[in-house]
Design an enzyme around this catalytic site. Structure first.
Site, PDB file in Angstrom:
ATOM      1  N   ASP A  66      -0.878  -7.449   0.638  1.00 31.38           N
ATOM      2  CA  ASP A  66      -1.058  -8.860   0.309  1.00 31.38           C
ATOM      3  C   ASP A  66      -0.762  -9.651   1.577  1.00 31.38           C
ATOM      4  O   ASP A  66      -0.182  -9.127   2.531  1.00 31.38           O
ATOM      5  CB  ASP A  66      -0.102  -9.249  -0.832  1.00 31.38           C
ATOM      6  N   ASP A  70       2.124  -5.143  -9.081  1.00 29.34           N
ATOM      7  CA  ASP A  70       1.785  -4.194  -8.015  1.00 29.34           C
ATOM      8  C   ASP A  70       2.180  -2.748  -8.313  1.00 29.34           C
ATOM      9  O   ASP A  70       1.865  -1.848  -7.527  1.00 29.34           O
ATOM     10  CB  ASP A  70       2.456  -4.621  -6.697  1.00 29.34           C
TER      11      ASP A  70
END
Length: 867
Positions: A352, A618
């Site tokens: 990310d 995640d």
């Protein structure tokens, strides 16, 4: 004893036996979701203020750690005994025992002593490695908040016991199967148990005993995690008695085999097959030549020990532990040692952008009306939504709250909330104040527009959304292309008599935009370039829209970023995604389940993929990656899923970790190369010589001593220097390369061994003892010195070894030269040698080292041409 309410109590006999209420609860399999909170507390001898420290410690001793990993670590004694688990070693011990019983007690005792010393060496190394890992693991243990005697206290999740009262908030892992005491807007992800995509709302209460697991709204299960809201819960059962523990136990909790572990296993099988075939042939031929059966068997077994890289498990453990310690100095904590090798092999890193590529300090830029002008009403409504929501406080909500903190706002309170999830991509709160009741939604622009039918002008007038949609989308594209993350804000009047739900998200009024910026880190472009030099391609996976993501890509040095969006991914087949993913720089507007799909597609293309994530969504991608990486500040569920945890949220730290991983891999491979070249060649040629000589080229005890002495310098290999060429690119375990290496350098070693045999037998006319002594001196010295050659691809004089490796090698050489002149010589069957023997041995060793250096040059040159 049961009272009239059906609740179990302790009787005096139970107390005398030390049986607690929780023991009783488990033994009768009471469905705790049928209990009232006060009864459950009484049943577990607890109260709303939590356990006392003394009681908690007693229960921890009774139930053990709250872990599914199968108990405590291997004891020192068991670790020592495991050093002798190899079938070859056990056969050797048996044969030595038989020899001791029959005739040669001295030789048998020496053999057993050498085996014992070798085992102690391995045990000492592995024990030190295990202790080092334990210390590192303490740095990244998952923690939780509990009440102890009315005081909030943070403890390790493994210390939670039945009867503990835990305090939970967004991102927390549930530490044990629990009964809710209190909850506020609590939503929990129970996908591991129910398969349900949406978070499940939880409330305290009492349910029937036959309520299915998916409907038990008053219970929390170990392994689930909180999406939003807060709760106070009573832990009923922990560890393997939990529902998650039962599932995990049936699955054996075995982590997937890493590429390195698979390579080690295949390498072991290959050596074992070669060893067994060779040993059987040597034993059979020696028996056919009418040599003593027991001596032939001992010789064969000693050869087998010499051929088997006995210290490989210890060397691997020590190298990995040493690598983990070095990585810890770089603020990289390794939770699973074998992942270090994958870390060094990684050639794609998915991450990310927030906090990794960017500063991670999201700031509110502007609040804008539909027409694009600054708007106080948009700012006010955005602030109310962000500051009053009870879910996970993300950086965007914090940025809004901090920006407007000094402005006075009406005192609203939350009536209901529909928390953010990664499918709706919006957060809705219903607020009440005096006679006013409003519903405010904030989220991704397209998802907010989905639930709107009207738009509000700056003067408060309402128009149909379709009239304003082109203007809204044009403004959105403009803001996004400038690099601003842009969210939408909408509202409508609420019903004071009815709580707002997900189904009510419709007919809302679009109010305007809130824009944010998060600038790239100062040195991130240089770090990304350094990763590229290390052969690691960075791919950004973000929920931001494609325009914002592309703008960021250009800011960090990607001139023409290839961007693939979530909607495009949804339409792709797995094969199409596999082909496109490798060419993509940025994945934008990505949904949580798509992260895992991207990772798997990259892996199927033959890449070693790392994923760096720290959010609630995640965990699945972290599990799917070859290397799951998180940060110490991540939510519990992400930190638990990761194999590597960074203490500093920075790509620079990751870069240093990759370098340490490659150093560890390189040093481990040095031992493998030694075992498959000089050592293997020595044992192979010795086996061949035994077929033609009237005596054994080395006695079994001498073979074992040779093996022990040549292994001794290898225990220092973890501290050896590593050449820059070994760090420059990712390396993977290549069994075919090892086979080529073994054949090339094994043959070279054997040629010089047979040359040594010829000199000793035909030139120097050595007798049995002198022959064995001469060959022992030459083989140990050459095998020790050749490590200095094969440890590097460069000429050995251009790559000096580490201080400890060089010292250990010189000590072995001196010990071997001195051994024939010590009292130990008689015990091992050695004889003093004339000076001319040493002259010939020196010549052979020098020629061998020069030949190995030349062979190495052409071997790697041919490898480069093939590549």
């Amino acid at each position: 004893m049961i009272n009239e309410d059906g609740i179990q109590r302790m009787d005096r006999k139970d107390m005398q036996k030390g049986i607690t209420k929780s023991d009783r609860l488990r033994s009768t399999d009471v469905s705790f979701w049928t209990l009232k909170p006060e009864d459950a507390l009484l049943n577990l001898d607890s109260n709303v203020k939590g356990l006392s420290e003394k009681t908690a410690q007693e229960r921890l001793k009774l139930y053990g750690p709250n872990s599914l990993k199968g108990g405590s670590r291997t004891s020192a004694l068991m670790l020592f005994l495991l050093q002798f688990k190899s079938p070859v070693t056990l056969l050797l011990i048996f044969a030595a025992g038989l020899s001791f019983a029959l005739h040669d007690k001295t030789d048998a005792s020496i053999i057993l002593l050498i085996v014992l010393v070798s085992g102690l060496l391995g045990w000492w190394q592995e024990k030190g490695a295990a202790s080092a890992v334990d210390q590192l693991m303490k740095m990244v243990q998952i923690k939780c908040q509990v009440l102890r005697e009315g005081e909030e206290k943070e403890i390790h999740i493994e210390e939670v016991v039945p009867g503990d009262v835990v305090l939970l908030s967004a991102g927390d892992m549930i530490p044990g199967d629990s009964l809710l005491l209190e909850s506020k807007e609590l939503f929990v992800d129970e996908a591991a148990f129910t398969g349900e995509t949406y978070p499940v709302e939880k409330n305290s209460g009492v349910l029937p005993a036959d309520t299915p697991l998916s409907k038990r709204s008053n219970t929390l299960y170990m392994g689930a995690h909180v999406i939003s809201g807060k709760a106070k819960a009573l832990v009923m059962v922990t560890a393997k008695q939990s529902e998650f523990g039962k599932i995990s136990d049936s699955l054996r909790l075995k982590a997937p085999e890493t590429d390195f572990e698979r390579g080690v296993r295949r390498f072991g099988y290959m050596l074992m097959e070669i060893t067994m075939v060779l040993v059987v042939i040597i034993f059979a031929v020696n028996v056919l030549l009418h040599k003593p059966i027991l001596d032939s068997f001992l010789f064969s077994m000693a050869l087998a020990v010499g051929l088997t890289p006995q210290l490989l498990p210890a060397i691997i453990s020590v190298n990995l532990a040493s690598g983990a310690r070095n990585m810890a100095k770089q603020q990289v904590i390794v939770k699973r040692l074998s992942s270090i090798e994958n870390f060094g092999s990684m050639n794609i890193l998915c991450s990310d952008k927030t906090g990794t590529i960017t500063e991670g300090k999201v700031k509110l830029h502007k609040a804008l009306s539909v027409s694009g002008d600054p708007s106080d009403k948009v700012l006010q409504y955005a602030w109310l939504n962000a500051s009053l929501q009870k879910g996970f406080q993300n950086p965007i909500d914090e940025a809004i709250s901090n920006y407007s903190r000094t402005t006075s706002k009406p005192l609203f309170e939350v009536q209901s909330e529909v928390p953010y999830d990664f499918i709706r991509k919006r957060l809705t709160v219903q607020l009440r104040h005096a006679s006013e009741n409003i519903v405010i939604t904030k989220g991704a622009l397209n998802q907010v527009l989905e639930v709107c039918s009207m738009a509000e002008n700056e003067d408060g007038t309402l128009v149909a959304l379709d009239e304003k949609r082109p203007q809204i989308m044009e403004r959105y594209k403009q803001l996004s292309s400038e690099g601003y993350r842009t969210l939408g804000v909408a509202w409508k009047a609420g019903n004071p008599q009815q709580n707002f739900t997900r189904k009510d998200e419709s007919g809302m009024i679009f109010l305007g935009f809130v824009t944010f910026f998060d600038p790239p880190k100062e040195h991130v472009q240089a770090t990304i370039q350094n990763l590229e030099k290390l052969g690691v391609a960075l791919k950004i996976i973000t929920g931001d829209n494609a325009l914002v993501a592309a703008s960021l890509g250009r800011q960090i040095g990607i001139a023409n970023p290839v961007v693939l969006s979530g909607p495009e991914i949804r339409k792709m087949s797995d094969l199409a995604l596999m082909q496109q993913a490798v060419r993509t720089n940025i994945f934008a507007e990505v949904e949580p389940n798509q992260k895992e799909r991207i990772i798997l597609s990259l892996k199927k293309s033959g890449n070693v993929v790392g994923f760096m994530g720290d959010g609630i969504n995640d965990a699945s991608a972290l599990h799917a990656a070859d290397v799951g990486i998180s940060v110490d500040s991540a939510v519990d569920v992400a930190k638990e899923a990761a194999e590597i945890v960074l203490l500093n949220h920075d790509l620079k730290v990751l870069e240093q970790g990759i370098i340490e991983g490659r150093k560890t891999f390189t040093n481990t491979m040095k031992y493998v190369f030694m075992a498959t070249s000089a050592n293997f060649g020595n044992m192979f040629s010795m086996a061949g010589a035994s077929l033609f000589l009237p005596f054994l080229p080395l006695l079994p005890k001498q073979i074992l001593l040779t093996n022990l002495l040549t292994d001794f310098p290898e225990i220092t290999i973890s501290s050896d220097r590593v050449d820059a060429i070994n760090i420059a690119q990712p390396h993977r375990w290549d069994i075919s390369f090892i086979q080529r290496y073994m054949i090339t350098f094994g043959i070279l070693s054997s040629l010089f061994d047979f040359f040594t045999f010829g000199v000793l037998h035909y030139v120097l006319h050595a007798g049995e003892a002198q022959f064995q002594t001469g060959w022992f001196v030459e083989s140990v010295i050459s095998a020790s010195l050749i490590v200095l050659v094969i440890r590097t691809r460069l000429p050995f004089f251009k790559s000096p070894p580490g201080r400890y490796l060089l010292t250990a090698t010189l000590l072995v050489v001196m010990a071997v030269l001195a051994l024939p002149f010590t009292p130990l010589a008689v015990m091992f069957g050695f004889a003093q040698l004339p000076l001319i023997f040493y002259g010939w041995m020196l010549l052979i060793v020098v020629l061998y080292i020069i030949s190995a250096e030349v062979t190495k040059h052409f071997f790697y040159k041919r490898l480069e041409n093939m590549g």
